[in-house]
Motif scaffolding. Structure first.
Motif, PDB file in Angstrom:
ATOM      1  N   ALA A 177       0.825  -1.210   0.000  1.00  0.00           N
ATOM      2  CA  ALA A 177       0.000   0.000   0.000  1.00  0.00           C
ATOM      3  C   ALA A 177       0.860   1.261   0.000  1.00  0.00           C
ATOM      4  O   ALA A 177       0.588   2.213  -0.739  1.00  0.00           O
ATOM      5  N   ASN A 178       1.902   1.268   0.811  1.00  0.00           N
ATOM      6  CA  ASN A 178       2.770   2.448   0.889  1.00  0.00           C
ATOM      7  C   ASN A 178       3.542   2.663  -0.409  1.00  0.00           C
ATOM      8  O   ASN A 178       3.720   3.797  -0.861  1.00  0.00           O
ATOM      9  N   ARG A 179       3.980   1.581  -1.012  1.00  0.00           N
ATOM     10  CA  ARG A 179       4.691   1.696  -2.287  1.00  0.00           C
ATOM     11  C   ARG A 179       3.751   2.218  -3.369  1.00  0.00           C
ATOM     12  O   ARG A 179       4.143   3.060  -4.184  1.00  0.00           O
ATOM     13  N   ALA A 180       2.515   1.750  -3.358  1.00  0.00           N
ATOM     14  CA  ALA A 180       1.528   2.209  -4.335  1.00  0.00           C
ATOM     15  C   ALA A 180       1.287   3.714  -4.194  1.00  0.00           C
ATOM     16  O   ALA A 180       1.173   4.437  -5.188  1.00  0.00           O
ATOM     17  N   ALA A 181       1.218   4.186  -2.954  1.00  0.00           N
ATOM     18  CA  ALA A 181       0.994   5.616  -2.708  1.00  0.00           C
ATOM     19  C   ALA A 181       2.182   6.441  -3.188  1.00  0.00           C
ATOM     20  O   ALA A 181       2.012   7.511  -3.780  1.00  0.00           O
ATOM     21  N   ARG A 182       3.389   5.953  -2.932  1.00  0.00           N
ATOM     22  CA  ARG A 182       4.586   6.676  -3.381  1.00  0.00           C
ATOM     23  C   ARG A 182       4.626   6.767  -4.902  1.00  0.00           C
ATOM     24  O   ARG A 182       4.976   7.805  -5.469  1.00  0.00           O
ATOM     25  N   THR A 183       4.276   5.668  -5.555  1.00  0.00           N
ATOM     26  CA  THR A 183       4.263   5.656  -7.019  1.00  0.00           C
ATOM     27  C   THR A 183       3.230   6.640  -7.554  1.00  0.00           C
ATOM     28  O   THR A 183       3.499   7.411  -8.482  1.00  0.00           O
ATOM     29  N   PHE A 184       2.041   6.609  -6.964  1.00  0.00           N
ATOM     30  CA  PHE A 184       0.976   7.519  -7.396  1.00  0.00           C
ATOM     31  C   PHE A 184       1.410   8.970  -7.243  1.00  0.00           C
ATOM     32  O   PHE A 184       1.231   9.791  -8.151  1.00  0.00           O
ATOM     33  N   LEU A 185       1.986   9.305  -6.089  1.00  0.00           N
ATOM     34  CA  LEU A 185       2.403  10.681  -5.828  1.00  0.00           C
ATOM     35  C   LEU A 185       3.485  11.125  -6.810  1.00  0.00           C
ATOM     36  O   LEU A 185       3.434  12.236  -7.351  1.00  0.00           O
ATOM     37  N   LYS A 186       4.448  10.263  -7.053  1.00  0.00           N
ATOM     38  CA  LYS A 186       5.539  10.588  -7.979  1.00  0.00           C
ATOM     39  C   LYS A 186       4.996  10.877  -9.376  1.00  0.00           C
ATOM     40  O   LYS A 186       5.371  11.871 -10.013  1.00  0.00           O
ATOM     41  N   LEU A 187       4.095  10.030  -9.848  1.00  0.00           N
ATOM     42  CA  LEU A 187       3.525  10.212 -11.182  1.00  0.00           C
ATOM     43  C   LEU A 187       2.618  11.435 -11.241  1.00  0.00           C
ATOM     44  O   LEU A 187       2.619  12.179 -12.228  1.00  0.00           O
ATOM     45  N   ASP A 188       1.850  11.654 -10.186  1.00  0.00           N
ATOM     46  CA  ASP A 188       0.930  12.792 -10.167  1.00  0.00           C
ATOM     47  C   ASP A 188       1.695  14.109 -10.151  1.00  0.00           C
ATOM     48  O   ASP A 188       1.298  15.078 -10.807  1.00  0.00           O
ATOM     49  N   GLU A 189       2.788  14.160  -9.406  1.00  0.00           N
ATOM     50  CA  GLU A 189       3.616  15.370  -9.376  1.00  0.00           C
ATOM     51  C   GLU A 189       4.240  15.627 -10.748  1.00  0.00           C
ATOM     52  O   GLU A 189       4.350  16.773 -11.194  1.00  0.00           O
ATOM     53  N   LYS A 190       4.641  14.566 -11.417  1.00  0.00           N
ATOM     54  CA  LYS A 190       5.217  14.687 -12.758  1.00  0.00           C
ATOM     55  C   LYS A 190       4.176  15.234 -13.732  1.00  0.00           C
ATOM     56  O   LYS A 190       4.460  16.133 -14.534  1.00  0.00           O
ATOM     57  N   ASN A 191       2.962  14.704 -13.647  1.00  0.00           N
ATOM     58  CA  ASN A 191       1.888  15.171 -14.522  1.00  0.00           C
ATOM     59  C   ASN A 191       1.496  16.609 -14.203  1.00  0.00           C
ATOM     60  O   ASN A 191       1.112  17.376 -15.093  1.00  0.00           O
ATOM     61  N   LEU A 192       1.578  16.964 -12.930  1.00  0.00           N
ATOM     62  CA  LEU A 192       1.227  18.316 -12.500  1.00  0.00           C
ATOM     63  C   LEU A 192       2.074  19.350 -13.239  1.00  0.00           C
ATOM     64  O   LEU A 192       1.566  20.375 -13.707  1.00  0.00           O
ATOM     65  N   LYS A 193       3.358  19.073 -13.351  1.00  0.00           N
ATOM     66  CA  LYS A 193       4.269  20.007 -14.015  1.00  0.00           C
ATOM     67  C   LYS A 193       3.930  20.153 -15.495  1.00  0.00           C
ATOM     68  O   LYS A 193       4.008  21.248 -16.060  1.00  0.00           O
ATOM     69  N   LYS A 194       3.540  19.052 -16.122  1.00  0.00           N
ATOM     70  CA  LYS A 194       3.205  19.105 -17.545  1.00  0.00           C
ATOM     71  C   LYS A 194       1.888  19.844 -17.782  1.00  0.00           C
ATOM     72  O   LYS A 194       1.767  20.647 -18.709  1.00  0.00           O
ATOM     73  N   LEU A 195       0.905  19.584 -16.949  1.00  0.00           N
ATOM     74  CA  LEU A 195      -0.409  20.193 -17.131  1.00  0.00           C
ATOM     75  C   LEU A 195      -0.416  21.678 -16.767  1.00  0.00           C
ATOM     76  O   LEU A 195      -1.256  22.434 -17.256  1.00  0.00           O
ATOM     77  N   ALA A 196       0.514  22.095 -15.920  1.00  0.00           N
ATOM     78  CA  ALA A 196       0.559  23.496 -15.492  1.00  0.00           C
ATOM     79  C   ALA A 196       0.791  24.445 -16.658  1.00  0.00           C
ATOM     80  O   ALA A 196       0.388  25.608 -16.618  1.00  0.00           O
TER      81      ALA A 196
END
Length: 245
Positions: A177-196
């Motif tokens: 569960a913790n690894r899944a959350a870390r992966t999600f956060l990493k990808l979401d932050e990456k997408n955040l920069k692109k969508l901004a």
């Protein structure tokens, strides 16, 4: 300027709520500040308060600024040394030691005031590193477009903690569960920069949908990898127990 979706969000949600806030009396003068510390916290509401208490518990000296006179009075009664004043103003930042401080945590309201403060700091205190609170994803876009490298969405970590707890309560291993959350956060932050960087609303919606689908596919692929690792882990545990290890 604001992104199209942020303009809509601001009009429908943020502004009505701001109208409910109690403004500090305009006639009250800012406090005289008699200390200089390595960290300044601008805004000591829910977000800044947690960060400030954490730093205080580790004996990291901070100068706390807040423009809500009622909150300042309450915090002082609770034992905090808080200075009243508009932290976005150059003279108050100067008095708070912004020219010698290492870091400033910016959590003041409203979002437009944070952007104003960022520009003041960039102009007058270029060596001061800024860590900025974002109320939501759209606020984060504006902060990133203003050149901010350290942007903290105030609900993302707690939301992921809920997701992690749901997974664990459904029987997933804590590690999974913790690894899944870390992966999600990493990808979401990456997408955040692109969508901004996308200013057109229609293009944003199309790109956002693509990124959501892309993120889910990556998560699903990683879930398969984790499942295989979990199965190997359990087989190893079973083998170890058979041989008495």
């Amino acid at each position: 300027g604001l992104t199209p979706l942020m303009m809509l969000f601001n009009e429908k949600i943020v502004q009505p709520k701001l109208g409910q806030c109690t403004e500090a009396p305009t006639e009250q003068l800012p406090d005289a500040i008699n200390e200089k510390n390595p960290v300044i916290i601008a805004g000591f509401g829910n977000f800044g308060n947690v960060a400030g208490r954490f730093l205080r518990a580790h004996n990291i000296r901070t100068t706390i600024l807040d423009n809500d006179s009622d909150r300042v009075a309450l915090l002082r009664r609770m034992g905090f040394k808080v200075y009243y004043g508009d932290a976005s103003r150059y003279d108050l930042l100067k008095a708070a030691g912004a020219d010698t401080a290492k870091l400033i945590v910016i959590t003041i309201e409203p979002p437009s005031k944070r952007l104003e403060m960022i520009e003041t700091i960039k102009k007058h205190f270029p060596n001061l590193q800024m860590l900025v609170r974002a109320q939501n994803r759209f606020d984060a876009y504006d902060l990133m477009n203003a050149g901010m490298l350290h942007v903290y969405r105030e609900t993302i970590d707690t939301s992921l903690r809920v997701g992690v707890d749901v997974m664990k309560m459904l029987g997933y291993r804590a590690y999974t569960a913790n690894r899944a959350a870390r992966t999600f956060l990493k990808l979401d932050e990456k997408n955040l920069k692109k969508l901004a960087a996308i200013r057109d609303e229609n293009q944003y919606i199309i790109a956002a949908r693509e990124k959501i689908e892309e993120l889910e596919k990556i998560i699903q692929t990683e879930r398969g990898d984790i499942k295989l690792q979990d199965e190997s882990f359990h087989r190893a545990e079973a083998t170890a127990s058979i041989f008495g290890f």
